[in-house]
Design a protein around this motif. Structure first.
Motif, PDB file in Angstrom:
ATOM      1  N   SER A  32       0.540   3.846 -30.941  1.00 26.36           N
ATOM      2  CA  SER A  32       1.408   4.951 -30.528  1.00 26.36           C
ATOM      3  C   SER A  32       2.804   4.734 -31.090  1.00 26.36           C
ATOM      4  O   SER A  32       3.203   3.603 -31.381  1.00 26.36           O
ATOM      5  CB  SER A  32       1.487   5.048 -29.000  1.00 26.36           C
ATOM      6  OG  SER A  32       2.394   6.063 -28.607  1.00 26.36           O
ATOM      7  N   ARG A  67      -3.271   9.514 -40.741  1.00 25.95           N
ATOM      8  CA  ARG A  67      -4.657   9.036 -40.787  1.00 25.95           C
ATOM      9  C   ARG A  67      -5.020   8.531 -42.182  1.00 25.95           C
ATOM     10  O   ARG A  67      -5.588   7.443 -42.339  1.00 25.95           O
ATOM     11  CB  ARG A  67      -5.587  10.175 -40.366  1.00 25.95           C
ATOM     12  CG  ARG A  67      -7.029   9.777 -40.181  1.00 25.95           C
ATOM     13  CD  ARG A  67      -7.818  10.895 -39.513  1.00 25.95           C
ATOM     14  NE  ARG A  67      -7.889  12.111 -40.297  1.00 25.95           N
ATOM     15  CZ  ARG A  67      -7.307  13.267 -39.966  1.00 25.95           C
ATOM     16  NH1 ARG A  67      -6.593  13.361 -38.855  1.00 25.95           N
ATOM     17  NH2 ARG A  67      -7.426  14.338 -40.737  1.00 25.95           N
ATOM     18  N   ASP A 111      -5.230   6.362 -31.853  1.00 25.61           N
ATOM     19  CA  ASP A 111      -3.937   6.935 -31.465  1.00 25.61           C
ATOM     20  C   ASP A 111      -4.042   7.374 -30.005  1.00 25.61           C
ATOM     21  O   ASP A 111      -5.116   7.770 -29.539  1.00 25.61           O
ATOM     22  CB  ASP A 111      -3.609   8.129 -32.366  1.00 25.61           C
ATOM     23  CG  ASP A 111      -2.202   8.660 -32.139  1.00 25.61           C
ATOM     24  OD1 ASP A 111      -1.308   7.850 -31.830  1.00 25.61           O
ATOM     25  OD2 ASP A 111      -1.997   9.880 -32.260  1.00 25.61           O
ATOM     26  N   ASP A 164      -6.630   9.483 -35.679  1.00 27.16           N
ATOM     27  CA  ASP A 164      -5.273  10.029 -35.533  1.00 27.16           C
ATOM     28  C   ASP A 164      -5.329  11.516 -35.844  1.00 27.16           C
ATOM     29  O   ASP A 164      -5.997  11.928 -36.798  1.00 27.16           O
ATOM     30  CB  ASP A 164      -4.291   9.328 -36.482  1.00 27.16           C
ATOM     31  CG  ASP A 164      -2.840   9.554 -36.080  1.00 27.16           C
ATOM     32  OD1 ASP A 164      -2.380  10.717 -36.147  1.00 27.16           O
ATOM     33  OD2 ASP A 164      -2.168   8.586 -35.694  1.00 27.16           O
TER      34      ASP A 164
END
Length: 224
Positions: A91, A23, A63, A17
């Protein structure tokens, strides 16, 4: 997962991410599960590919919208290098276009950041077992899309004609990048970018960069 000695092995997870807070929060959350082992974190899809080539990974938590290498192209590279590695997409936006792209690259699942707690861990365990997993939010959106799809869907049919490279160019245009910037990011010449732009307008029936950007946002290729 089960090892050759019959004992349960931890699922090795790579968290990808571009937002550091997300993250780290995801990694911290997953570390609390006794059967999860977060073996790495990456800020973009390119780094994810590099890490998979160095470290055994069972599940990549990927992601979708990140700068740099396209997440779907990264998935192709990961699967080519390590067919046993599963890719679970994440997402904040359950766009139908994302679902189509996940399926196109044979991704193993798709969850959103709007799903209830517990969905992510359930999804990771499912894809680690070799199953496909689409979260409740994604399934609800898919059902809604089926009800709303008209007999003719020009946006989707036109998008289906685009190559992965053309989609990368289209994303760059929608983000407001110049042709020179797009060329540098994709390691191609400005002339090649110009050619792709011309082809994009011809395929999509559009006339300029502004129309291309609006089309990309409307179809969920990039967020406004």
């Amino acid at each position: 997962m089960t090892g050759g000695d019959g004992m349960s092995k931890a699922i090795r997870i790579l968290v990808v991410d571009d937002h550091a807070l997300i993250r780290e929060a995801l990694a911290d959350r997953l570390r609390k599960e006794h059967d999860f082992d977060v073996v790495g974190k990456a800020a973009d899809a390119g780094d994810a590919v590099a890490l998979v080539q160095k470290t055994p990974v069972d599940v990549v938590l990927m992601d979708i919208e990140m700068p740099g290498l396209d997440s779907f192209e990264a998935t192709r590279r990961i699967q080519a290098f390590s067919p046993r590695t599963r890719v679970l997409f994440v997402s904040a936006f359950p766009h139908e276009r994302f679902v189509e792209q996940v399926q196109a690259v044979k991704g193993h699942g798709f969850v959103t950041k709007m799903d209830p707690p517990g969905v992510l861990t359930e999804a990771i365990r499912a894809v680690a077992r070799g199953e496909r997993y689409y979260s409740p939010v994604i399934q609800k959106q898919a059902a809604k899309s089926v009800d709303e799809v008209p007999l003719q869907h020009p946006g989707r049919s036109r998008l289906a004609s685009l190559t992965p490279r053309e989609l990368e160019i289209l994303r760059g245009i929608a983000r407001g990048h110049t042709q020179k910037e797009i060329a540098a990011q994709l390691h191609i010449s400005v002339k090649t970018v110009e050619t792709h732009c011309t082809n994009l307008m011809a395929k999509l029936g559009l006339h300029n960069r502004v129309e291309l950007a609006r089309f990309a946002i409307r179809e969920g290729i990039i967020q406004p």
